[in-house]
Design an enzyme around this catalytic site. Structure first.
Site, short mmCIF file in Angstrom:
data_model
loop_
_atom_site.label_atom_id
_atom_site.label_comp_id
_atom_site.label_asym_id
_atom_site.label_seq_id
_atom_site.Cartn_x
_atom_site.Cartn_y
_atom_site.Cartn_z
N HIS A 12 29.92 42.11 13.20
CA HIS A 12 30.37 42.97 12.11
C HIS A 12 29.29 43.13 11.04
O HIS A 12 29.04 44.22 10.55
CB HIS A 12 31.65 42.40 11.47
CG HIS A 12 32.89 42.83 12.18
ND1 HIS A 12 33.28 42.29 13.37
CD2 HIS A 12 33.80 43.79 11.89
CE1 HIS A 12 34.40 42.88 13.78
NE2 HIS A 12 34.73 43.79 12.89
N LYS A 41 44.15 38.02 14.75
CA LYS A 41 45.33 37.23 14.40
C LYS A 41 45.37 37.05 12.89
O LYS A 41 44.33 36.95 12.23
CB LYS A 41 45.34 35.87 15.12
CG LYS A 41 44.26 34.90 14.68
CD LYS A 41 44.47 33.55 15.35
CE LYS A 41 43.25 32.66 15.26
NZ LYS A 41 43.34 31.62 14.22
#
Lengths: 282, 175
Positions: free
Chosen positions: B36, B100
């Protein structure tokens, strides 16, 4: 006193076997606690997810796959008798060689970086964190605990006042789980360390997680505290994947150690439901 | 249970509501913290990305390797660490994310703005999810090892919608 010689190679191989076992075979007490929740859970989604966790343990064992892709950083607790002499190496080296061999052979993820700022992967999942206690005798006891950082990141310490009571201890546990919310793979296990110094209560909190979840503390006041923590935290109703239901914690495990008149250090090592450890005596 | 395919079409996303359980099939791309960071650095420098992410789904996952299988254990990692990188990636065209846990309000706002969607996969069940992946190859940042970007093909990957394109969030009660 008779010296007992133990080859470093034996330690290395034991560590390797324990790391593979811990990462692929869910502890029987943890699996049983999940199955117990599964039987009791009435929420449909939570029950399905708990069912998936039971299947996950079956598949991991059958296919020798890691229970979780985060095969963690390995903490190793060693208790060694004073009569033991390690031959052909030293404990720390043997541990790291064993961990490296396990992560290669087991096809586990290597998640350790050499420098917290530069972040280059060591490529071996070492170094492990090694705690060594020396006692009398000629035995060598080893416990390995690979732990992922999803839950390690949510663990916390606090320096309470010496006059703090069990209410404050329970409250800190509740606050810790509340902050973790649904993020760190509930149902959780809380390893709680009380006493000692700041760093000692933190390692004690992790060591507490070694105790089988179906065995309460042998000290009545701590067994009662464990029970209270579990009940209070379950009132948060986070549930599996944070989607409600009764299953927020599998257990709370409390260990204590002597401390200073001026303080009450406390640490909560939060574990996900995939609590992994394995131990052996040489 | 709804079955959906990647790339995610706008009408498919618009039909999904927070709390829906879905089975997703098709190609998804893994990326976690360091990938990222690198993607956003490239975006910041107006450079081309190593993968065309427009319309794609990013899976926050660093799988275990495997000698004799397509992939090893492959469950989701904590999504909130990716929150600061989410707005630029969605602006660049990413339509779905799988991970999650909770997202920040900034990430949620970006999801609404870009008509994207965020799913959670069963957490801590990486061996169980192994059987849902039919192919895996590294497509970017191989030097990152387990954090490299992998292109996965998945079949009936079980998910739950956490934040839908309208900003409904099943974890709102934790905020």
């Amino acid at each position: 006193m008779r010296t007992r010689y133990i080859d470093a190679e034996i330690i290395k191989n034991t560590i390797k076997d324990l790391c593979i076992q811990a990462n692929t075979i869910l502890r029987p007490d943890v699996l049983e606690a999940i199955k117990e929740l599964y039987r009791r859970e009435s929420d449909g989604f939570a029950k399905n997810m708990l069912g998936a966790l039971i299947q996950n343990a079956d598949i991991a064992r059958r296919d020798k796959l890691a229970l979780c892709q985060d095969t963690g950083m390995v903490t190793v607790f060693i208790t060694v008798g004073g009569d033991v002499f390690i031959r052909g190496g030293n404990i720390t080296e043997a541990v790291n060689e064993g961990v490296a061999a396990a992560y290669e052979e087991g096809h586990f993820r290597k998640s350790v970086v050499a420098d917290p700022l530069l972040r280059g992967n060591t490529g071996t999942n070492t170094p492990a964190i090694v705690h060594i206690d020396v006692i009398g005798g000629d035995k060598l006891m080893i416990a390995v605990m690979p732990k992922g950082f999803g839950s390690e990141n949510k663990s916390r310490t606090i320096m309470l006042n010496p006059t703090a009571g069990s209410d404050e201890i329970v409250e800190f546990c509740v606050e810790t789980v509340k902050l973790a919310g649904p993020d760190a793979c509930p149902p959780y296990v809380l390893g709680v360390g009380l006493g000692g110094t700041m760093e000692q209560c933190a390692s004690l909190a992790k060591k507490a997680l070694l105790r089988p979840l179906n065995i309460a503390s042998s000290k009545p006041h701590l067994a009662e505290l464990e029970d209270r923590i579990k009940k209070k935290v379950n009132e948060l109703k986070i549930g599996v994947m944070g989607l409600g239901g009764a299953s927020t914690v599998l257990a709370a495990v409390v260990e204590t150690t002597p401390t200073h008149i001026a303080g009450l250090p406390m640490a909560v090592n939060l574990s996900c439901h995939a609590l992994r450890s394995a131990s052996a005596v040489i | 249970m709804k079955k959906i395919n990647t790339p995610l079409m706008e009408n498919v996303i618009a039909d999904l509501k927070a709390g829906d359980e879905v089975l997703l099939s098709g190609v998804i791309f893994t990326a976690r913290d360091q990938a990222h960071l690198k993607l956003c650095e490239l975006i910041g420098q107006n450079e081309d990305l190593p993968v065309n992410i427009a319309g794609q789904v990013i899976y926050y996952c660093g799988p275990t390797p495997s000698a004799d299988r397509v992939i090893g254990s492959c469950g989701p990692t904590t999504s909130s660490r990716m929150d600061p990188f989410t707005p630029p990636l969605l602006k660049k065209g990413v339509k779905g994310m799988i991970g999650k846990g909770r997202r920040s309000s900034g990430a949620r706002d970006a999801i609404v703005r870009e008509k994207a969607i965020y799913f959670a996969a069963p957490a801590g069940a990486g061996a169980y999810l192994n059987g849902k992946v039919t192919s895996c190859e590294v497509v970017a940042f191989p030097d990152l090892g387990p954090e490299a970007m992998h292109k996965l093909t998945v079949k009936d990957f079980p998910l739950i919608v956490v934040i839908d394109a309208f900003g409904n969030d099943i974890y709102a009660r934790f905020n």
